[in-house]
Write a protein that holds these residues in place. Sequence first.
Motif, PDB file in Angstrom:
ATOM      1  N   TRP A 304       0.845  -1.199   0.000  1.00 44.75           N
ATOM      2  CA  TRP A 304       0.000   0.000   0.000  1.00 44.75           C
ATOM      3  C   TRP A 304       0.880   1.248   0.000  1.00 44.75           C
ATOM      4  N   HIS A 305       0.652   2.118  -0.986  1.00 48.73           N
ATOM      5  CA  HIS A 305       1.434   3.350  -1.122  1.00 48.73           C
ATOM      6  C   HIS A 305       0.646   4.489  -0.495  1.00 48.73           C
ATOM      7  N   GLU A 306       1.167   5.028   0.605  1.00 54.38           N
ATOM      8  CA  GLU A 306       0.444   6.053   1.348  1.00 54.38           C
ATOM      9  C   GLU A 306       0.233   7.324   0.529  1.00 54.38           C
ATOM     10  N   GLN A 307       1.257   7.748  -0.194  1.00 50.22           N
ATOM     11  CA  GLN A 307       1.135   8.983  -0.954  1.00 50.22           C
ATOM     12  C   GLN A 307       0.178   8.845  -2.126  1.00 50.22           C
ATOM     13  N   LEU A 308       0.267   7.728  -2.831  1.00 47.51           N
ATOM     14  CA  LEU A 308      -0.615   7.506  -3.974  1.00 47.51           C
ATOM     15  C   LEU A 308      -1.975   6.964  -3.572  1.00 47.51           C
ATOM     16  N   GLN A 309      -2.072   6.442  -2.334  1.00 45.53           N
ATOM     17  CA  GLN A 309      -3.313   5.864  -1.827  1.00 45.53           C
ATOM     18  C   GLN A 309      -3.823   4.732  -2.730  1.00 45.53           C
ATOM     19  N   CYS A 310      -2.906   3.816  -3.038  1.00 42.12           N
ATOM     20  CA  CYS A 310      -3.288   2.666  -3.861  1.00 42.12           C
ATOM     21  C   CYS A 310      -2.317   1.519  -3.607  1.00 42.12           C
ATOM     22  N   TRP A 311      -2.697   0.316  -4.069  1.00 37.03           N
ATOM     23  CA  TRP A 311      -1.832  -0.848  -3.976  1.00 37.03           C
ATOM     24  C   TRP A 311      -0.834  -0.814  -5.127  1.00 37.03           C
ATOM     25  N   CYS A 312       0.421  -1.102  -4.852  1.00 41.46           N
ATOM     26  CA  CYS A 312       1.464  -0.965  -5.866  1.00 41.46           C
ATOM     27  C   CYS A 312       2.332  -2.231  -5.973  1.00 41.46           C
ATOM     28  N   LEU A 313       2.730  -2.535  -7.194  1.00 38.26           N
ATOM     29  CA  LEU A 313       3.708  -3.568  -7.500  1.00 38.26           C
ATOM     30  C   LEU A 313       4.725  -2.970  -8.467  1.00 38.26           C
ATOM     31  N   ASN A 314       5.949  -3.433  -8.394  1.00 41.30           N
ATOM     32  CA  ASN A 314       6.993  -2.919  -9.275  1.00 41.30           C
ATOM     33  C   ASN A 314       7.033  -3.747 -10.559  1.00 41.30           C
ATOM     34  N   PHE A 315       6.491  -3.181 -11.634  1.00 44.67           N
ATOM     35  CA  PHE A 315       6.494  -3.859 -12.929  1.00 44.67           C
ATOM     36  C   PHE A 315       7.647  -3.375 -13.804  1.00 44.67           C
ATOM     37  N   HIS A 316       8.529  -2.585 -13.261  1.00 45.32           N
ATOM     38  CA  HIS A 316       9.707  -2.088 -13.974  1.00 45.32           C
ATOM     39  C   HIS A 316       9.326  -1.421 -15.295  1.00 45.32           C
ATOM     40  N   GLY A 317       8.281  -0.595 -15.237  1.00 42.70           N
ATOM     41  CA  GLY A 317       7.872   0.187 -16.394  1.00 42.70           C
ATOM     42  C   GLY A 317       7.014  -0.535 -17.401  1.00 42.70           C
ATOM     43  N   ARG A 318       6.717  -1.804 -17.173  1.00 45.12           N
ATOM     44  CA  ARG A 318       5.936  -2.574 -18.145  1.00 45.12           C
ATOM     45  C   ARG A 318       4.428  -2.408 -17.979  1.00 45.12           C
ATOM     46  N   VAL A 319       3.987  -1.808 -16.880  1.00 41.52           N
ATOM     47  CA  VAL A 319       2.565  -1.555 -16.639  1.00 41.52           C
ATOM     48  C   VAL A 319       2.400  -0.097 -16.269  1.00 41.52           C
ATOM     49  N   THR A 320       1.450   0.584 -16.897  1.00 39.60           N
ATOM     50  CA  THR A 320       1.291   2.027 -16.689  1.00 39.60           C
ATOM     51  C   THR A 320      -0.086   2.443 -16.193  1.00 39.60           C
ATOM     52  N   VAL A 321      -1.041   1.515 -16.182  1.00 36.11           N
ATOM     53  CA  VAL A 321      -2.409   1.843 -15.768  1.00 36.11           C
ATOM     54  C   VAL A 321      -2.809   0.958 -14.591  1.00 36.11           C
ATOM     55  N   ALA A 322      -3.305   1.576 -13.523  1.00 39.63           N
ATOM     56  CA  ALA A 322      -3.763   0.811 -12.363  1.00 39.63           C
ATOM     57  C   ALA A 322      -5.020   0.016 -12.728  1.00 39.63           C
ATOM     58  N   SER A 323      -5.047  -1.251 -12.349  1.00 42.10           N
ATOM     59  CA  SER A 323      -6.193  -2.105 -12.655  1.00 42.10           C
ATOM     60  C   SER A 323      -6.225  -3.280 -11.697  1.00 42.10           C
ATOM     61  N   VAL A 324      -7.430  -3.746 -11.398  1.00 43.33           N
ATOM     62  CA  VAL A 324      -7.580  -4.917 -10.537  1.00 43.33           C
ATOM     63  C   VAL A 324      -7.083  -6.167 -11.240  1.00 43.33           C
ATOM     64  N   LYS A 325      -6.949  -6.098 -12.557  1.00 41.37           N
ATOM     65  CA  LYS A 325      -6.479  -7.247 -13.326  1.00 41.37           C
ATOM     66  C   LYS A 325      -4.975  -7.449 -13.211  1.00 41.37           C
ATOM     67  N   ASN A 326      -4.221  -6.423 -12.861  1.00 38.87           N
ATOM     68  CA  ASN A 326      -2.760  -6.518 -12.810  1.00 38.87           C
ATOM     69  C   ASN A 326      -2.315  -7.528 -11.754  1.00 38.87           C
ATOM     70  N   PHE A 327      -1.301  -8.322 -12.093  1.00 35.95           N
ATOM     71  CA  PHE A 327      -0.768  -9.266 -11.108  1.00 35.95           C
ATOM     72  C   PHE A 327       0.641  -9.700 -11.484  1.00 35.95           C
ATOM     73  N   GLN A 328       1.333 -10.255 -10.508  1.00 32.40           N
ATOM     74  CA  GLN A 328       2.628 -10.910 -10.685  1.00 32.40           C
ATOM     75  C   GLN A 328       2.559 -12.252  -9.975  1.00 32.40           C
ATOM     76  N   LEU A 329       3.028 -13.312 -10.640  1.00 37.62           N
ATOM     77  CA  LEU A 329       3.003 -14.646 -10.051  1.00 37.62           C
ATOM     78  C   LEU A 329       4.415 -15.096  -9.710  1.00 37.62           C
ATOM     79  N   VAL A 330       4.546 -15.658  -8.509  1.00 35.01           N
ATOM     80  CA  VAL A 330       5.812 -16.227  -8.050  1.00 35.01           C
ATOM     81  C   VAL A 330       5.529 -17.627  -7.509  1.00 35.01           C
TER      82      VAL A 330
END
Length: 385
Positions: A304-330
């Motif tokens: 959770w990013h306090e300043q942006l007030q949203c959930w964040c993941l580091n996509f290293h520039g490959r994702v530019t639009v916030a969406s519930v569909k975004n994910f990373q699998l490990v």
Amino acid sequence: MTIKCIARLRSRRVVQDQLDGSDQEAVGGGCCWANLPQELLREVLLRIEDSESIWPQRKNVVACAGVCRSWRLIVTEIVKVPELSGKLTFPISVKQPGPKDCLLQCFIKRNRSTQTYHLYLGLTNALTDDGKFLLAARKSRRPTCTDYIISIRAEDMSKGSSTYVGKLRSNFLGTKFTVFDGQPPHAGAKMTKSRSSRLANLKQVSPRVPFGNYPITHISYELNMLGSRGPRKMQCIMDSIPATSIGPGGVAPTQAEFSFSKVDLFPSIPIFHSKSAGMENFLSGPLSGQKDGALVLRNKAPRWHEQLQCWCLNFHGRVTVASVKNFQLVASPENGPAGREHEKIILQFGKVGKDLFTMDYRYPISAFQAFAICLSSFDTKIACE
């Protein structure tokens, strides 16, 4: 002979298994190409493979494999699988594990009006290049589930098509999905048996090619009945990939070729033509009884990013639009003691435009498996939002 001379052969034929006697067939009407000294031929083909490393130039390597059988045997020996080379060359490459050392960058284009999705291999680091077409999928709604038919040709995605590769099927709530492969993912793979598959066998277009419907991946999304805010939580059980594949010396199953027929480029492998009660119960019920030792993937928890007030993941520039569909699998911790292998991103998916999404994947999953998992994120999830 020079590479310039070989260029005359390019784009004149497609790669396919020929009828008996193809050794004598050559481009231009003669058999001189098939009779080249093996040492000279190998040297020429090695230079072409080395120089044409990216698409669209890489189509010349594919063209060389279509000259005759002797050329094809040498080319397929020279061209390494994506796991080792990091390159997608032949159609079967979409069913083989991705590279171990890096993420293979792809993107998905969605067409809302036709309910279709096209997967492309990125040719540059830019998010706007045309890409190399890999796979296509068409959404088909049913009363109790949704099917995504996956094909190797964008212009032919019918259920009984010879270009059928596999499919994704959801349950009614859109919380559980199963990925089916049209051919055995590995030796000893068991085919799903149901009334619908028996009907599909009766309606087969090409009886010489056996029908296949092999479950290879089970995807589940955690229910959100209380409606709490936050990203979706998902889990993928890769039935066809052992958990040991991500460890040192691990090996993932690799398909060597499509089950070609003598008539078509790909076998006619129909899918379910009617609803199977047994299959629906399996999709709706809990994911239990899975094969021991299967690789399990979980989405990486965002911060959770306090300043942006949203959930964040580091996509290293490959994702530019916030969406519930975004994910990373490990890799999930239940695969074994946590290590560096569990920190690597195996698949990441995210939005970059209204109908444009990036899809980056790596070993041990294939482009086909990654595409199917990403399609599950598009589906409406009544109880997960």
